[in-house]
Design an enzyme around this catalytic site. Structure first.
Site, PDB file in Angstrom:
ATOM      1  CG  ASN A  73      -0.342  54.409  69.351  1.00  0.00           C
ATOM      2  OD1 ASN A  73       1.065  54.378  69.190  1.00  0.00           O
ATOM      3  ND2 ASN A  73      -0.908  55.505  69.609  1.00  0.00           N
ATOM      4  CD  GLU A  85      -5.035  67.012  62.742  1.00  0.00           C
ATOM      5  OE1 GLU A  85      -4.950  67.055  63.876  1.00  0.00           O
ATOM      6  OE2 GLU A  85      -6.038  66.766  62.059  1.00  0.00           O
ATOM      7  NE  ARG A  94     -17.483  62.523  67.150  1.00  0.00           N
ATOM      8  CZ  ARG A  94     -16.460  63.261  66.488  1.00  0.00           C
ATOM      9  NH1 ARG A  94     -16.476  63.300  65.164  1.00  0.00           N
ATOM     10  NH2 ARG A  94     -15.548  63.533  67.050  1.00  0.00           N
ATOM     11  NE  ARG A 110      -8.717  69.844  62.866  1.00  0.00           N
ATOM     12  CZ  ARG A 110      -9.059  69.408  64.163  1.00  0.00           C
ATOM     13  NH1 ARG A 110      -8.997  69.724  65.194  1.00  0.00           N
ATOM     14  NH2 ARG A 110     -10.398  68.515  63.653  1.00  0.00           N
ATOM     15  CG  ASN A 123      -4.957  70.648  65.734  1.00  0.00           C
ATOM     16  OD1 ASN A 123      -6.354  70.845  66.012  1.00  0.00           O
ATOM     17  ND2 ASN A 123      -4.425  69.805  65.072  1.00  0.00           N
ATOM     18  CG  HIS A 145     -10.889  63.244  60.962  1.00  0.00           C
ATOM     19  ND1 HIS A 145     -11.473  62.180  61.157  1.00  0.00           N
ATOM     20  CD2 HIS A 145     -10.833  64.187  62.066  1.00  0.00           C
ATOM     21  CE1 HIS A 145     -11.444  62.048  62.310  1.00  0.00           C
ATOM     22  NE2 HIS A 145     -11.329  63.070  63.125  1.00  0.00           N
ATOM     23  CG  LEU A 161      -8.910  54.107  62.169  1.00  0.00           C
ATOM     24  CD1 LEU A 161      -8.727  52.695  62.064  1.00  0.00           C
ATOM     25  CD2 LEU A 161     -10.443  54.197  61.662  1.00  0.00           C
ATOM     26  N   GLY A 162      -9.009  57.754  65.635  1.00  0.00           N
ATOM     27  CA  GLY A 162      -8.664  58.144  66.975  1.00  0.00           C
ATOM     28  C   GLY A 162     -10.100  57.961  67.855  1.00  0.00           C
ATOM     29  CG  ASN A 163     -10.926  59.704  71.463  1.00  0.00           C
ATOM     30  OD1 ASN A 163     -11.216  58.562  72.030  1.00  0.00           O
ATOM     31  ND2 ASN A 163     -10.158  60.663  72.114  1.00  0.00           N
ATOM     32  CG  ASP A 176      -9.024  54.466  76.404  1.00  0.00           C
ATOM     33  OD1 ASP A 176      -8.194  53.360  76.128  1.00  0.00           O
ATOM     34  OD2 ASP A 176      -8.547  55.476  76.776  1.00  0.00           O
ATOM     35  CG  MET A 177      -9.169  50.648  70.502  1.00  0.00           C
ATOM     36  SD  MET A 177     -10.605  49.309  70.594  1.00  0.00           S
ATOM     37  CE  MET A 177     -11.311  50.158  68.850  1.00  0.00           C
TER      38      MET A 177
HETATM   39  P1  ADP Z   1      -8.345  62.328  69.051  1.00  0.00           P
HETATM   40  O1  ADP Z   1      -9.428  61.714  67.884  1.00  0.00           O
HETATM   41  O2  ADP Z   1      -9.225  62.646  70.228  1.00  0.00           O
HETATM   42  O3  ADP Z   1      -7.095  62.956  68.555  1.00  0.00           O
HETATM   43  P2  ADP Z   1      -6.384  59.943  69.357  1.00  0.00           P
HETATM   44  O4  ADP Z   1      -6.099  60.245  68.098  1.00  0.00           O
HETATM   45  O5  ADP Z   1      -5.469  60.441  70.501  1.00  0.00           O
HETATM   46  O6  ADP Z   1      -7.970  60.862  69.631  1.00  0.00           O
HETATM   47  O7  ADP Z   1      -6.899  58.498  69.823  1.00  0.00           O
HETATM   48  C1  ADP Z   1      -7.501  58.241  71.016  1.00  0.00           C
HETATM   49  C2  ADP Z   1      -7.728  56.684  70.901  1.00  0.00           C
HETATM   50  O8  ADP Z   1      -6.467  55.920  70.728  1.00  0.00           O
HETATM   51  C3  ADP Z   1      -8.278  56.059  72.223  1.00  0.00           C
HETATM   52  O9  ADP Z   1      -9.421  55.204  72.134  1.00  0.00           O
HETATM   53  C4  ADP Z   1      -6.896  55.501  72.790  1.00  0.00           C
HETATM   54  O10 ADP Z   1      -7.663  54.363  73.641  1.00  0.00           O
HETATM   55  C5  ADP Z   1      -6.617  54.900  71.488  1.00  0.00           C
HETATM   56  N1  ADP Z   1      -5.137  54.252  71.536  1.00  0.00           N
HETATM   57  C6  ADP Z   1      -4.045  55.080  72.112  1.00  0.00           C
HETATM   58  N2  ADP Z   1      -2.943  54.215  72.146  1.00  0.00           N
HETATM   59  C7  ADP Z   1      -3.516  52.887  71.940  1.00  0.00           C
HETATM   60  C8  ADP Z   1      -2.996  51.798  71.884  1.00  0.00           C
HETATM   61  N3  ADP Z   1      -1.771  51.512  72.216  1.00  0.00           N
HETATM   62  N4  ADP Z   1      -3.692  50.622  71.781  1.00  0.00           N
HETATM   63  C9  ADP Z   1      -5.028  50.841  71.291  1.00  0.00           C
HETATM   64  N5  ADP Z   1      -5.737  52.043  71.462  1.00  0.00           N
HETATM   65  C10 ADP Z   1      -4.928  53.014  71.758  1.00  0.00           C
END
Ligand code: ADP
Length: 411
Positions: free
Chosen positions: A341, A391, A247, A96, A9, A186, A215-217, A289-290
């Site tokens: 998370n 995935e 983005r 992938r 991946n 996705h 909901l990630g990056n 970074d969230m």
């Molecule tokens: P990608 O899309 O690159 O695979 P991820 O799915 O790993 O990314 O998500 C990354 C995001 O998740 C970052 O913004 C990170 O801060 C956020 N994140 C991870 N753990 C937590 C948490 N405990 N609380 C809030 N945000 C989180």
């Protein structure tokens, strides 16, 4: 017969892999037996390499990895050194691939023609398929062409988008000439969430209306009906839709032209800004970074607070529109680093949605951190789940399915 499948991946600067055994009867997404998995990140510089093996424990190191081809070489070197790929050790590789365009509607066995076709999608997605292509070519050099390798596309789950959702309101002849439409991305993650929800509830996914949130990056929302995506927030490229790490998501289409004139750069450069300098990073001014944003918001940082609020507001807007698209929803599913998370973000997104019967159980929501959990209240008309996205499980299963092994495994 059991089969061992290696899943690869590739992200823009990372590579995740897993070696999974599928035993006879293992048709559920949680039934693959993981032998080893690993991540190589920051490819293109000093990479962090981490391998997690059920037999050999964990291994981490730092090493300069210049591209995804070199990353694959490191993975195989390690697998061979640890004798994880001996005789009969590997039956197939599943890759992938981000963009299948309008050529690939489902997973496909990779040969020279398929590689050429994936390369032909460059005009549509100049950057997206490059890492996977490098990984595929290197894996074929190492393993030869007799061992089956399969491409699983992130666009496939969206390939039944109805025309009303897939078409941009632009001149039809231009859309046709340049294959411009909403492809959606996705898809592997959204398919996982939809099918895992069905598995957990012992029901057919085709019977349910779902809203899945990755909901990630990168972030996207999908409306799922009869087991397929009927609308999704990403479009021609993964830039459209939700506010993401770097983005912008949806903006007024005149923006690239305006910024290009004002700043004296070409529109490609502005697109680059919308992809890499915008979203949470752009609004906060300092981080994508969230976790960092939530901490800063708690300290009273106004721009961080606005970025967090905008993120949640945009997700809520998409949930509202997909409730209209689906005529209601049986469940909403949170996945991705943030979705899996962060109770506070889930709470913020679902806040004030009692009008449609969506009620979170605050205690369950707080306890759901990276684990499969039902987080809605018993009285909620819409069920809400946290389902950590795997995935690799979809890639392994689609690979086995394409190669005709799943039917044999049912016995
Ligand atoms: P990608 O899309 O690159 O695979 P991820 O799915 O790993 O990314 O998500 C990354 C995001 O998740 C970052 O913004 C990170 O801060 C956020 N994140 C991870 N753990 C937590 C948490 N405990 N609380 C809030 N945000 C989180």
């Amino acid at each position: 017969m059991s089969v061992n499948i290696l899943t690869i991946n590739c992200g823009s600067s990372s590579l995740k892999f897993s070696l999974v055994t599928l035993d006879p009867g293992a048709i559920r997404l949680d039934q693959g037996r993981l032998i080893v998995r690993g991540v190589l990140d920051r490819i293109g510089g000093k990479s962090n390499i981490s391998f997690i093996s059920t037999l050999h424990g964990n291994h981490t190191e730092e090493s300069v990895i210049t591209d995804h081809g070199e990353a694959i070489n490191s993975v195989f070197e390690w697998l061979y050194n640890k004798r994880l790929l001996g005789r009969d050790g590997l039956q197939a590789v599943g890759h992938r691939v981000v963009h299948g365009g309008d050529i690939f509607r489902r997973a496909v066995r990779i040969d020279d023609t398929v590689i050429g076709e994936i390369e032909s999608l460059r005009s549509l997605a100049p950057l997206h398929n490059e890492p996977a292509l490098r990984a595929i070519k290197t894996a074929r050099e190492i393993l030869g062409t007799a061992l089956p390798q399969v491409a699983v596309f992130d666009t496939s789950f969206h390939n039944r988008l109805p025309d009303v959702a897939a078409t941009y309101a632009i001149p039809a002849e231009l859309a046709e000439k340049y294959r411009i439409k909403r492809y959606g991305f996705h898809g592997i993650a959204h398919q996982y969430m939809a099918e895992r929800y069905a598995e957990l509830n012992d029901l057919l996914v085709s019977r349910k209306r779902l809203i899945t949130l990755q909901l990630g990056n990168g972030c996207s929302a999908t409306a799922v009906k009869q087991g397929y995506s009927v609308d999704t927030s990403m479009g021609l490229t993964p830039l459209e839709g939700l506010v993401m790490g770097t983005r912008s998501g949806d903006v007024d289409p005149t923006l690239p032209g305006l910024l290009s004139r004002k700043e004296g750069v070409d529109t490609t450069e502005v697109e680059n800004w919308l992809n890499t300098r915008s979203g949470l990073l752009g609004v906060s001014g300092w981080t994508h970074d969230m976790r960092e944003l939530l901490e800063a918001q708690a300290r009273g940082d106004k721009r961080a607070g606005l970025a967090v609020e905008m993120f949640c507001y945009r997700v809520r807007k998409y949930i509202g529109s997909y409730l209209a698209v689906l005529g209601g929803s049986d469940a909403i599913i949170f996945g991705g680093g943030i979705g899996e998370n962060s109770p506070v973000i889930r709470e913020n997104i679902c806040h004030g949605m009692e009008w449609c019967g969506l009620i979170l159980d605050s205690r369950l929501n707080q306890s759901a951190i990276g684990s499969e959990t039902l987080i809605s209240a018993g009285s909620s008309l819409i069920k809400v789940y946290v389902l950590p996205v795997n995935e690799e499980a979809i890639i392994a299963r689609e690979t086995a399915r394409l190669l005709g092994w799943l039917d044999n495994m049912k016995k």
